[in-house]
Design an enzyme around this catalytic site. Structure first.
Site, PDB file in Angstrom:
ATOM      1  N   HIS A 133      40.198  43.444  53.064  1.00  0.00           N
ATOM      2  CA  HIS A 133      40.277  44.318  54.243  1.00  0.00           C
ATOM      3  C   HIS A 133      40.104  45.775  53.876  1.00  0.00           C
ATOM      4  CE1 HIS A 133      44.160  42.838  52.801  1.00  0.00           C
ATOM      5  NE2 HIS A 133      44.626  44.063  52.988  1.00  0.00           N
TER       6      HIS A 133
ATOM      7  N   HIS B 237      61.694  36.487  72.098  1.00  0.00           N
ATOM      8  CA  HIS B 237      62.715  35.603  71.531  1.00  0.00           C
ATOM      9  C   HIS B 237      62.386  34.146  71.863  1.00  0.00           C
ATOM     10  CE1 HIS B 237      66.615  34.169  70.217  1.00  0.00           C
ATOM     11  NE2 HIS B 237      66.673  33.449  71.331  1.00  0.00           N
TER      12      HIS B 237
ATOM     13  N   GLY C 132      28.731  36.593  51.739  1.00  0.00           N
ATOM     14  CA  GLY C 132      30.193  36.604  51.864  1.00  0.00           C
ATOM     15  C   GLY C 132      30.930  37.008  50.600  1.00  0.00           C
ATOM     16  N   GLY C 133      30.204  37.057  49.459  1.00  0.00           N
ATOM     17  CA  GLY C 133      30.816  37.576  48.232  1.00  0.00           C
ATOM     18  C   GLY C 133      31.938  36.726  47.689  1.00  0.00           C
TER      19      GLY C 133
ATOM     20  N   GLU D 249      49.573  32.413  43.723  1.00  0.00           N
ATOM     21  CA  GLU D 249      48.998  31.616  44.817  1.00  0.00           C
ATOM     22  C   GLU D 249      48.457  30.283  44.283  1.00  0.00           C
ATOM     23  OE1 GLU D 249      47.680  35.036  48.076  1.00  0.00           O
ATOM     24  OE2 GLU D 249      46.107  33.883  47.109  1.00  0.00           O
TER      25      GLU D 249
ATOM     26  N   GLY E 259      19.777  43.164  42.917  1.00  0.00           N
ATOM     27  CA  GLY E 259      19.293  44.502  43.263  1.00  0.00           C
ATOM     28  C   GLY E 259      19.545  45.473  42.117  1.00  0.00           C
TER      29      GLY E 259
HETATM   30  P1  FAD Z   1      32.683  40.974  46.601  1.00  0.00           P
HETATM   31  O1  FAD Z   1      33.322  40.142  47.627  1.00  0.00           O
HETATM   32  O2  FAD Z   1      32.953  40.686  45.181  1.00  0.00           O
HETATM   33  O3  FAD Z   1      31.130  40.884  46.890  1.00  0.00           O
HETATM   34  C1  FAD Z   1      30.186  41.461  46.060  1.00  0.00           C
HETATM   35  C2  FAD Z   1      28.862  40.760  46.257  1.00  0.00           C
HETATM   36  O4  FAD Z   1      27.850  41.500  45.593  1.00  0.00           O
HETATM   37  C3  FAD Z   1      28.793  39.359  45.662  1.00  0.00           C
HETATM   38  O5  FAD Z   1      28.329  38.459  46.640  1.00  0.00           O
HETATM   39  C4  FAD Z   1      27.829  39.475  44.504  1.00  0.00           C
HETATM   40  O6  FAD Z   1      27.075  38.284  44.282  1.00  0.00           O
HETATM   41  C5  FAD Z   1      26.941  40.599  44.992  1.00  0.00           C
HETATM   42  N1  FAD Z   1      26.253  41.343  43.911  1.00  0.00           N
HETATM   43  C6  FAD Z   1      26.804  41.890  42.800  1.00  0.00           C
HETATM   44  N2  FAD Z   1      25.871  42.551  42.095  1.00  0.00           N
HETATM   45  C7  FAD Z   1      24.705  42.410  42.774  1.00  0.00           C
HETATM   46  C8  FAD Z   1      23.395  42.883  42.566  1.00  0.00           C
HETATM   47  N3  FAD Z   1      23.070  43.674  41.534  1.00  0.00           N
HETATM   48  N4  FAD Z   1      22.445  42.547  43.461  1.00  0.00           N
HETATM   49  C9  FAD Z   1      22.742  41.765  44.538  1.00  0.00           C
HETATM   50  N5  FAD Z   1      23.972  41.315  44.787  1.00  0.00           N
HETATM   51  C10 FAD Z   1      24.940  41.637  43.937  1.00  0.00           C
HETATM   52  N6  FAD Z   1      41.623  39.743  49.040  1.00  0.00           N
HETATM   53  C11 FAD Z   1      42.336  39.767  50.191  1.00  0.00           C
HETATM   54  O7  FAD Z   1      42.353  40.800  50.872  1.00  0.00           O
HETATM   55  N7  FAD Z   1      43.026  38.668  50.620  1.00  0.00           N
HETATM   56  C12 FAD Z   1      43.047  37.522  49.917  1.00  0.00           C
HETATM   57  O8  FAD Z   1      43.670  36.555  50.331  1.00  0.00           O
HETATM   58  C13 FAD Z   1      42.326  37.469  48.699  1.00  0.00           C
HETATM   59  N8  FAD Z   1      42.319  36.338  47.972  1.00  0.00           N
HETATM   60  C14 FAD Z   1      41.584  36.296  46.822  1.00  0.00           C
HETATM   61  C15 FAD Z   1      41.620  35.127  46.077  1.00  0.00           C
HETATM   62  C16 FAD Z   1      40.899  35.034  44.905  1.00  0.00           C
HETATM   63  C17 FAD Z   1      40.925  33.763  44.111  1.00  0.00           C
HETATM   64  C18 FAD Z   1      40.111  36.149  44.465  1.00  0.00           C
HETATM   65  C19 FAD Z   1      39.297  36.058  43.221  1.00  0.00           C
HETATM   66  C20 FAD Z   1      40.089  37.323  45.199  1.00  0.00           C
HETATM   67  C21 FAD Z   1      40.830  37.410  46.377  1.00  0.00           C
HETATM   68  N9  FAD Z   1      40.867  38.572  47.146  1.00  0.00           N
HETATM   69  C22 FAD Z   1      41.601  38.622  48.292  1.00  0.00           C
HETATM   70  C23 FAD Z   1      40.109  39.770  46.758  1.00  0.00           C
HETATM   71  C24 FAD Z   1      38.803  39.869  47.570  1.00  0.00           C
HETATM   72  O9  FAD Z   1      38.050  38.706  47.332  1.00  0.00           O
HETATM   73  C25 FAD Z   1      38.022  41.104  47.157  1.00  0.00           C
HETATM   74  O10 FAD Z   1      38.838  42.253  47.284  1.00  0.00           O
HETATM   75  C26 FAD Z   1      36.791  41.272  48.037  1.00  0.00           C
HETATM   76  O11 FAD Z   1      35.954  40.160  47.949  1.00  0.00           O
HETATM   77  C27 FAD Z   1      36.014  42.531  47.644  1.00  0.00           C
HETATM   78  O12 FAD Z   1      34.910  42.662  48.470  1.00  0.00           O
HETATM   79  P2  FAD Z   1      33.584  43.406  47.982  1.00  0.00           P
HETATM   80  O13 FAD Z   1      32.659  43.363  49.145  1.00  0.00           O
HETATM   81  O14 FAD Z   1      33.916  44.707  47.402  1.00  0.00           O
HETATM   82  O15 FAD Z   1      33.012  42.522  46.786  1.00  0.00           O
HETATM   83  P1  NAI Z   2      46.753  40.991  39.328  1.00  0.00           P
HETATM   84  O1  NAI Z   2      46.388  42.350  38.884  1.00  0.00           O
HETATM   85  O2  NAI Z   2      47.331  40.779  40.667  1.00  0.00           O
HETATM   86  O3  NAI Z   2      47.801  40.363  38.298  1.00  0.00           O
HETATM   87  C1  NAI Z   2      47.517  40.217  36.947  1.00  0.00           C
HETATM   88  C2  NAI Z   2      48.825  39.975  36.216  1.00  0.00           C
HETATM   89  O4  NAI Z   2      48.523  39.619  34.888  1.00  0.00           O
HETATM   90  C3  NAI Z   2      49.715  41.209  36.154  1.00  0.00           C
HETATM   91  O5  NAI Z   2      51.020  40.847  36.502  1.00  0.00           O
HETATM   92  C4  NAI Z   2      49.599  41.653  34.698  1.00  0.00           C
HETATM   93  O6  NAI Z   2      50.755  42.307  34.240  1.00  0.00           O
HETATM   94  C5  NAI Z   2      49.392  40.318  34.009  1.00  0.00           C
HETATM   95  N1  NAI Z   2      48.722  40.394  32.713  1.00  0.00           N
HETATM   96  C6  NAI Z   2      47.695  41.198  32.335  1.00  0.00           C
HETATM   97  N2  NAI Z   2      47.330  40.923  31.074  1.00  0.00           N
HETATM   98  C7  NAI Z   2      48.124  39.920  30.646  1.00  0.00           C
HETATM   99  C8  NAI Z   2      48.222  39.194  29.424  1.00  0.00           C
HETATM  100  N3  NAI Z   2      47.417  39.418  28.403  1.00  0.00           N
HETATM  101  N4  NAI Z   2      49.160  38.219  29.337  1.00  0.00           N
HETATM  102  C9  NAI Z   2      50.004  37.960  30.377  1.00  0.00           C
HETATM  103  N5  NAI Z   2      49.943  38.622  31.549  1.00  0.00           N
HETATM  104  C10 NAI Z   2      49.017  39.583  31.685  1.00  0.00           C
HETATM  105  O7  NAI Z   2      45.438  40.134  39.103  1.00  0.00           O
HETATM  106  P2  NAI Z   2      44.996  38.711  39.631  1.00  0.00           P
HETATM  107  O8  NAI Z   2      46.178  37.894  40.014  1.00  0.00           O
HETATM  108  O9  NAI Z   2      44.072  38.189  38.610  1.00  0.00           O
HETATM  109  O10 NAI Z   2      44.193  39.065  40.938  1.00  0.00           O
HETATM  110  C11 NAI Z   2      43.073  39.968  40.892  1.00  0.00           C
HETATM  111  C12 NAI Z   2      42.948  40.716  42.168  1.00  0.00           C
HETATM  112  O11 NAI Z   2      42.508  39.878  43.208  1.00  0.00           O
HETATM  113  C13 NAI Z   2      44.263  41.300  42.617  1.00  0.00           C
HETATM  114  O12 NAI Z   2      44.352  42.620  42.164  1.00  0.00           O
HETATM  115  C14 NAI Z   2      44.220  41.257  44.095  1.00  0.00           C
HETATM  116  O13 NAI Z   2      43.909  42.522  44.588  1.00  0.00           O
HETATM  117  C15 NAI Z   2      43.100  40.296  44.426  1.00  0.00           C
HETATM  118  N6  NAI Z   2      43.681  39.130  45.111  1.00  0.00           N
HETATM  119  C16 NAI Z   2      44.311  39.319  46.293  1.00  0.00           C
HETATM  120  C17 NAI Z   2      44.918  38.273  46.932  1.00  0.00           C
HETATM  121  C18 NAI Z   2      45.641  38.530  48.199  1.00  0.00           C
HETATM  122  O14 NAI Z   2      45.480  39.583  48.773  1.00  0.00           O
HETATM  123  N7  NAI Z   2      46.438  37.591  48.675  1.00  0.00           N
HETATM  124  C19 NAI Z   2      44.880  36.925  46.394  1.00  0.00           C
HETATM  125  C20 NAI Z   2      44.222  36.841  45.121  1.00  0.00           C
HETATM  126  C21 NAI Z   2      43.636  37.912  44.535  1.00  0.00           C
END
Ligand code: FAD
Ligand code: NAI
Length: 469
Positions: A325, A448, A41-42, A190, A117
């Protein structure tokens, strides 16, 4: 390679990787997934989207119980927080989701390998388990879906206890009295909201002069005012340059972004949320010559192919918004491309949601982007203060804004700040995918009383004929 055991090896089982594997299996491929972590699930399912939304949901109910229930005539007294139980609620949600992925992989007859990997050569992936056991898998194609990792601030060590990334902020065992958030991006707002609702004083230090860069300016200005009303403090155009962790409380040095005198802000926990970086450690990219860009992202063409034949990449590890997504859709597209079909992702229609209260949701272009591109557009806006359902729910903060091409009326962008904006944006995404005009939305019957009527009214407002304003 004479006859490899697999058609496809996917490295990483996040939303990009596991979805890609399932789609490939549906298309008749023999697929293997390699995952280094204990669960599938990453980032998204284990330490990202899923646990953060669980805490957002629970903390929102907690605050609602304390503030809105009384008004609705539901007398339950002052709610009491059992943080350990709330964390258990979150963990059960995560567990259900990661087990769901394991079930789906099995159901689709996908072989899974636990270990890191490394691409040893085109078509060859060496898997090293945590115990050091090595095995080499062979396939016609490899998809890199290794995701992203937390971006760090030089000189500030994340210990995940007091100085935390999102991962540590999802498992705090007590509510910090003072939480300092570095970065007013999605994670900062968040998780800042979660801990504020549970009782923390939250201050957010942001480098830029605005919050949520990339999101429509008008939406962000109103949203910042709402968050300030909720009690979150902002220090914009500022940067944290150091955190002294020697004493009982953390002492953060905060300077103006442009440089100048530093001030000290004390906190019990500092959340570093300044973005994420692609994760390629241990993948062996250099060895096989897979090119990366100046941000460390794997470079791909429009078919997700790297410069090395048979090696593809998707998700957070390539360019584009780091969204689950987006990774999923790329997973489907690349599986279809490898199978000889015309897989495709429409990057103009990727919704973006911030799951705070109220929520922010957008799809398509912002006003600034359209202005910069010299596109003439009309704006239709409708506030939730004029929406019947929002009024009866006492949740009237926010508005819907629709941007439509001035000549053709085609919808170019939709921006919502308001309760349930994340669900409402789906309608806009479907409309845009079908090339709808604002008039198409305006003439579509909306139930509505629903909040979605504000979307219809904003569409009517494009031609200055909204009914309820
Ligand atoms: P990942 O989900 O990062 O998965 C990568 C996987 O690869 C991991 O399981 C890792 O262990 C594995 N891996 C890495 N290297 C290797 C290797 N060499 N061999 C084997 N396995 C390996 N996005 C949204 O759209 N909505 C949200 O609400 C949202 N909320 C978020 C909240 C937080 C706190 C964070 C941190 C992120 C959030 N995101 C959200 C972003 C979202 O999690 C990522 O965009 C998404 O997980 C990316 O998917 P991915 O498959 O590219 O990578
Ligand atoms: P972000 O890129 O959304 O925001 C980082 C913020 O930190 C920016 O406003 C930037 O200007 C600021 N910043 C950078 N360097 C700084 C510094 N030295 N001091 C002060 N401010 C600084 O990154 P964030 O919030 O860490 O999330 C990472 C990614 O995870 C996002 O890009 C998003 O795509 C994904 N994510 C998506 C969610 C969702 O879809 N609801 C929820 C959480 C994460």
């Amino acid at each position: 390679m004479a006859n490899p055991a697999y058609d496809l090896i996917v490295i990483g089982s996040g939303p990009g990787g596991y979805v890609c594997a399932i789609r490939a299996a549906q298309l008749g491929m023999k697929v293997a997934v390699v995952e280094k972590d204990k669960t599938f699930g990453g980032t998204c399912l284990n330490v990202g989207c899923i646990p953060s939304k669980a805490l957002l949901h629970a903390s929102e109910r907690y605050e609602e119980t304390g503030q809105l229930f009384d008004k609705m005539g539901i007398k339950v007294g002052k709610p009491k927080l059992d943080l350990a139980a709330m964390m258990k609620f979150k963990d059960e949600g995560v567990d259900g989701n990661v087990k769901g992925v394991a079930f789906l992989l099995k159901k689709n007859k996908i072989d899974t390998f636990q270990g890191t990997g490394r691409i040893a050569a085109p078509g060859k992936v060496e898997v090293t388990s945590a115990g050091g056991k090595n095995e080499t898998l062979e396939a016609k194609a490899i998809v890199i879906a290794t995701g992203s990792d937390v971006a760090r601030l030089p000189g500030i060590d994340i210990d995940e206890t007091r100085i935390v990334s999102s991962t540590g902020a999802l498992v705090l065992d007590k509510v910090p009295e003072r939480l300092l958030v570095v970065g007013a991006g999605v994670i900062g707002l968040e998780l800042g909201s979660v801990w504020r609702r549970l009782g923390s004083q939250v201050i957010v230090v942001e480098f830029l002069d605005r919050i949520l860069p990339g999101i429509d300016n008008e939406v962000c200005r109103q949203f910042q005012r709402i968050l300030e009303r909720q009690g979150i403090k902002f220090k914009l155009s500022s940067k944290v340059t150091a955190v002294d962790a020697n004493g009982k409380t953390l002492k953060a040095s905060v300077e103006p972004a442009a440089g100048g005198a530093a001030e000290t802000i004390e906190a019990d926990v500092v959340l570093v949320s300044i973005g994420r970086v692609p994760f390629t450690e241990g993948l062996g990219l250099e060895g096989v010559g897979v090119r990366t860009d100046n941000k460390g992202r794997v470079m791909v063409d429009e078919r997700f192919a790297t410069n090395v034949p048979g090696v593809y990449a998707i998700g957070d590890v390539i360019a584009g918004p780091m969204l689950a997504h987006k990774a999923e859709d790329e997973g489907v597209a690349v599986a279809e491309i490898i199978a000889g079909q015309a897989g495709h992702v429409n990057y103009d229609v990727i919704p973006n949601v911030v799951y705070t209260f109220p929520e922010i949701a957008s799809v398509g272009k912002s006003e600034d982007e359209l202005k910069a591109a010299g596109v003439a557009f009309n704006v239709g806006k409708f506030p939730f203060t004029a929406n019947g359902r929002a009024k009866i729910n006492h949740q009237t903060d926010g508005f819907v804004k629709i941007l439509a091409d001035a000549k053709t009326d085609r919808v170019l962008g939709v921006h919502i700040v308001g309760a349930d904006a994340g669900n409402m944006i789906a309608e806009a995404a479907v409309a845009m995918e079908f090339g709808a005009a604002s008039e198409d939305i305006a003439r579509t019957c909306h139930a509505h009383p629903t909040l979605t009527e504000a979307v219809k009214e904003a569409a009517l407002a494009v031609a200055k004929r909204s009914i309820n304003m």
